[in-house]
Enzyme design. Structure first.
Site, PDB file in Angstrom:
ATOM      1  N   VAL A   1     -29.371  -5.938  23.409  1.00  0.00           N
ATOM      2  CA  VAL A   1     -30.341  -5.880  24.504  1.00  0.00           C
ATOM      3  C   VAL A   1     -30.317  -4.519  25.180  1.00  0.00           C
ATOM      4  O   VAL A   1     -31.369  -3.959  25.513  1.00  0.00           O
ATOM      5  CB  VAL A   1     -30.046  -6.993  25.536  1.00  0.00           C
ATOM      6  CG1 VAL A   1     -31.033  -6.927  26.701  1.00  0.00           C
ATOM      7  CG2 VAL A   1     -30.090  -8.372  24.874  1.00  0.00           C
ATOM      8  N   GLU A   2     -29.125  -3.974  25.364  1.00  0.00           N
ATOM      9  CA  GLU A   2     -28.989  -2.727  26.121  1.00  0.00           C
ATOM     10  C   GLU A   2     -29.466  -1.497  25.353  1.00  0.00           C
ATOM     11  O   GLU A   2     -30.153  -0.645  25.908  1.00  0.00           O
ATOM     12  CB  GLU A   2     -27.516  -2.521  26.520  1.00  0.00           C
ATOM     13  CG  GLU A   2     -27.033  -3.422  27.646  1.00  0.00           C
ATOM     14  CD  GLU A   2     -27.626  -3.042  28.987  1.00  0.00           C
ATOM     15  OE1 GLU A   2     -28.256  -1.978  29.088  1.00  0.00           O
ATOM     16  OE2 GLU A   2     -27.462  -3.825  29.935  1.00  0.00           O
TER      17      GLU A   2
END
Length: 386
Positions: A126-127
């Site tokens: 996600v990051e």
């Protein structure tokens, strides 16, 4: 589901709260991922120091699936929306997994050792899309997306051609430590709230919780009114976990990840550039750069690092080549040379068949003083002969 940590913290309670308080006072755009035990006076910790280069037991995917805990979240509408999104773009998942190949097994093991939900190991999806070199327009960098100010405050240095935000081990340990500490100290062990605070900042999450309580509503993550990015943060994480847990049901074919190491540690006793090492190893310089993302200047200096990672099949040949100064490879015509300990301008000039005067002139040197770690441009031999 609420996770309650059993980790024994090395900080005092007051010290842990002070650290969290200091970080929560920063801008919400700073990803708060500190290493509670780190101080500026401690030795720099590098990702290769702890990297497990031995084959891990079992299959990476099975190991990850055994540690997934948030199965019930997959039925939440917000999670289902992201599952549908990723199913419509299966190539994205596969591309990210390919990028994660060198690091996924190690990070999965670290999460498992702490008894954390396996989903935590998927946060870099996600990051940063699992890219150690990822940089945001706000200035965050690395798998876990540290901002410069946050990294400085947490003892993750950026100096001498080394950026700890890109150091996979240092940044991972920092992120996991903070997620655990914040959950324990502020959220009664609730990892989901800690992840929300990791994304939006603790102040934002705490204000949302107070507002929910004032409305007589639950104050868990799934009932809070948060910024859009944070509202999607855990749904994305759970959607990726659902797909990895049962890829066939979601129309995704996961590439196999070999548990055997693809790289080995090579000790560095003198400064060397990755281009020189690539010449010795017979590999592309970009491959070495991918294995050593924290070396931002493309060179390793024993004043900063002890080893570099190299493809395992070249390990013995590289060790043999680097065992004596006389075996160091000469740069190609027009290349650069990283000055080693004991080098002199005349010795470098002789090694490359050029004059000292030409070497001085080409590098704008007034005298013969050089220092270890200095980069010299080696003029093309045909130019030097004129």
């Amino acid at each position: 589901m609420t996770y309650r940590t059993t980790r024994q913290w090395t900080l005092t309670l007051a010290g842990g709260i002070a650290l969290i308080g200091a970080l929560s006072a920063t801008s919400p755009t700073l990803l708060a991922s500190p290493h509670p035990g780190a101080t500026p006076t401690q030795p720099t910790h590098h990702f290769w120091d702890d990297l497990n280069l031995k084959p891990l037991p079992g299959d990476v995917w099975e190991r990850l699936r055994d540690n997934l805990e948030w199965h019930d979240r997959r039925h939440v509408a917000r999670v289902q929306e992201w599952i549908d999104h990723y199913r419509a773009n299966p190539g994205n998942i596969v591309e990210i997994i390919e990028r994660a190949r060198p690091w996924m097994a190690w990070i999965t093991e670290q999460v498992e050792r702490r008894g954390l939900p396996g989903e935590i190991g998927l946060i870099p999806f996600v990051e940063s899309s699992y890219d150690p070199l990822a940089r945001s327009h706000r200035g965050a960098a690395g798998l876990w997306q540290f901002m410069p100010g946050t990294a400085d405050a947490l003892g993750l240095p950026r100096h001498h051609g080394y950026d700890a935000r890109l150091d996979v081990i240092a940044s991972t340990q920092a992120a996991l430590d903070y997620i655990e500490l914040q959950a324990e100290q502020w959220y009664e062990g609730d990892i989901e709230l800690s992840l929300a605070a990791y994304n939006a900042g603790a102040g934002t999450v705490n204000r949302a919780r107070h507002a929910a309580a004032a409305r007589g509503e639950p104050s868990d993550y799934w009932h809070l009114q948060l910024p859009g990015e944070t509202m999607n943060y855990l749904p994305k994480l759970n959607a990726i976990a659902a797909i990895i847990d049962d890829p066939e049901a979601h129309g995704v074919t996961l590439p196999e990840i070999d548990d055997a190491p693809a790289f080995a540690k090579v000790p560095i006793t003198a400064p060397i550039s990755l281009s020189q090492l690539a010449n010795v190893a017979g590999v592309n310089q970009s491959e070495l750069a991918a294995l050593n993302p924290a070396l931002t200047h493309g060179s390793a200096n024993p004043a900063t690092v002890d080893v570099v990672l190299v493809p395992i099949e070249q390990e013995q040949a590289i060790l043999a080549e680097l065992s004596s100064p006389s075996s160091r490879p000469a740069p190609r015509d027009g290349a650069q040379y990283l000055v080693q300990r004991g080098d002199s301008l005349s010795a470098i000039a002789n090694r490359h068949g050029i004059s000292v005067a030409e070497l001085r002139r080409h590098n704008g040197l007034d005298g013969d003083v050089i220092h270890a770690g200095q980069q010299l441009d080696i003029p093309h031999r045909s130019l030097a002969a004129r």
